[in-house]
Design a protein around this motif. Structure first.
Motif: not given
Ligand SMILES: N[C@@H](CCC[C@H](N)C(=O)O)C(=O)O
Length: 285
Positions: A163-167, A155-158
Motif C-alpha cells: 500500500n502507498p506511503h509517504i514517510a 519532505a519525504g520519500i514515496a
C-alpha cells in the motif's frame, strides 16, 4: 455475528471469522462496526476466510500473487469502509487469531492479502498475547515528495509496501515536538504521485537504531500504529543516513515494533493482543 477484538501496538481491529463468507461486508457495516461510540470501535476490520472461498463468493476477482486457495486470507477494510491492499499490524493480529484459534498448525504459515502472500512466524501465541513477525516483501521507493502536516511542508520519500506511503524524516524533530504535532487533521499530498491516496508518516531522525513515528492513515485517520507505515519509516530513516539495510526500532504512540530491512525484503516484528470476543447485534448498529 461473532467477532473478536485485537490490536497490534494499539492499531486495533474487529476480527470477523467468516469461513462460509456469509457476511455482506458493505462499507456501511464496516464503518458501523468501527464506530468508537455507536459500534465496537476499531481502526479497521479483518474478515477471516480461506482465499478460495472469497474467490468463489466474488469478494476477490483473482487470487493475489502467491496466495493459494487454501490459505487463510485477511480481507482488510479501513474504518471508513474502504479496502486497502495490505495492513502490517493486521497481518500480525490475524496470525495471532489463527494460531490461538487452532486454525493453523506450526509457527510458520502464510497469510493471504490483496498485496500477495505474507509469510509469518508466530514466535509465541497464547489466547491473549502473541509475538509475530511478518515478511513484508521488498519495499519499493518510487519517488520523493512532500506532505503538508500541521501547516508544515515536510519532505519525504514515496514507498510502496503493498500500500502507498509517504514517510517524512524531519531533521531536528524531537520526540516532544512530534507529540505536539497535529497529525489528526488530513495531511495534504501530491495526488498525481498518489492517485489512490496515501498514508503519511512523520518521524524523528534515526538515533541509536531507533525512531519515533506518528501516522495519518488513508481511510482511518490518525492511528496509534501502522505496520506498513513503520516499514516505510524504517526505509526512510535508513536512507537518510545513507543506508539501504538495517534494523530499526520504530516507537509509535501504541508501543514499539522492530523493522529489519534486508536487500531481499523487510520483516516487521511486534506484539499482538486479543482483548475480547463476543456477538455483534447487527440490527442495533
Ligand atoms: N494499519 C495498517 C495499514 C492499513 C491500511 C491503510 N490505512 C491504507 O489504506 O493503506 C498497517 O498496520 O499497515
Amino acid at each position: 455475528m461473532d467477532f473478536l477484538k485485537g490490536h497490534g501496538t494499539e492499531n486495533d481491529f474487529v476480527i470477523l471469522p467468516d469461513p462460509a463468507v456469509d457476511i455482506d461486508l458493505t462499507p456501511g457495516l464496516v464503518a458501523a462496526l468501527c464506530d468508537r461510540r455507536a459500534g465496537i470501535g476499531a481502526d479497521g476490520v479483518l474478515r477471516a476466510a480461506r482465499a478460495g472461498d472469497l474467490l468463489d463468493a466474488g469478494v476477490l476477482d483473482a487470487l493475489p500473487d502467491g496466495v493459494r486457495r487454501e490459505d487463510w486470507f485477511m480481507d482488510y477494510r479501513n474504518s471508513d469502509g474502504s479496502i486497502a491492499e495490505m495492513c502490517g499490524n493486521g497481518v500480525r493480529v490475524f496470525a495471532h487469531f489463527l494460531a490461538a484459534s487452532g486454525l493453523v498448525a506450526g509457527e510458520t504459515f502464510v497469510v493471504g492479502s490483496r498485496a500477495g502472500a505474507k509469510p509469518v512466524r508466530v514466535h509465541h501465541a497464547d489466547p491473549e498475547a502473541a509475538d509475530v513477525a511478518v515478511s513484508m516483501g521488498v519495499p519499493r521507493v518510487f519517488g520523493t515528495s512532500s506532505a503538508g502536516v500541521d501547516g508544515r511542508d515536510l519532505a519525504g520519500i514515496a514507498v510502496d509496501v503493498g500500500n502507498p506511503h509517504i514517510a517524512c524524516v524531519v531533521p531536528g524533530l524531537t520526540e516532544e515536538a512530534l507529540a505536539a504535532l497535529d497529525v489528526a487533521s488530513a495531511p495534504t499530498f501530491d495526488h498525481g504521485l498518489f492517485p489512490h491516496g496515501t498514508n503519511v508518516e512523520v518521524l524523528t531522525p534515526l538515533v541509536d537504531g531507533a525512531v519515533h513515528m506518528r501516522v495519518h492513515e488513508r481511510g482511518s485517520g490518525e492511528t496509534r500504529s501502522c505496520g506498513t507505515g513503520t516499514v516505510a519509516a524504517a526505509v526512510a530513516a535508513l536512507r537518510s543516513v545513507g543506508r539501504e539495510t538495517g534494523a530499526v526500532d520504530v516507537h509509535v504512540p501504541g508501543g514499539v515494533v522492530t523493522v529489519t530491512v534486508e536487500a531481499d525484503g523487510a520483516e516487521l516484528r511486534g506484539p499482538s493482543r486479543i482483548v475480547a470476543s463476543g456477538t455483534a447485534r447487527l440490527s442495533a448498529l
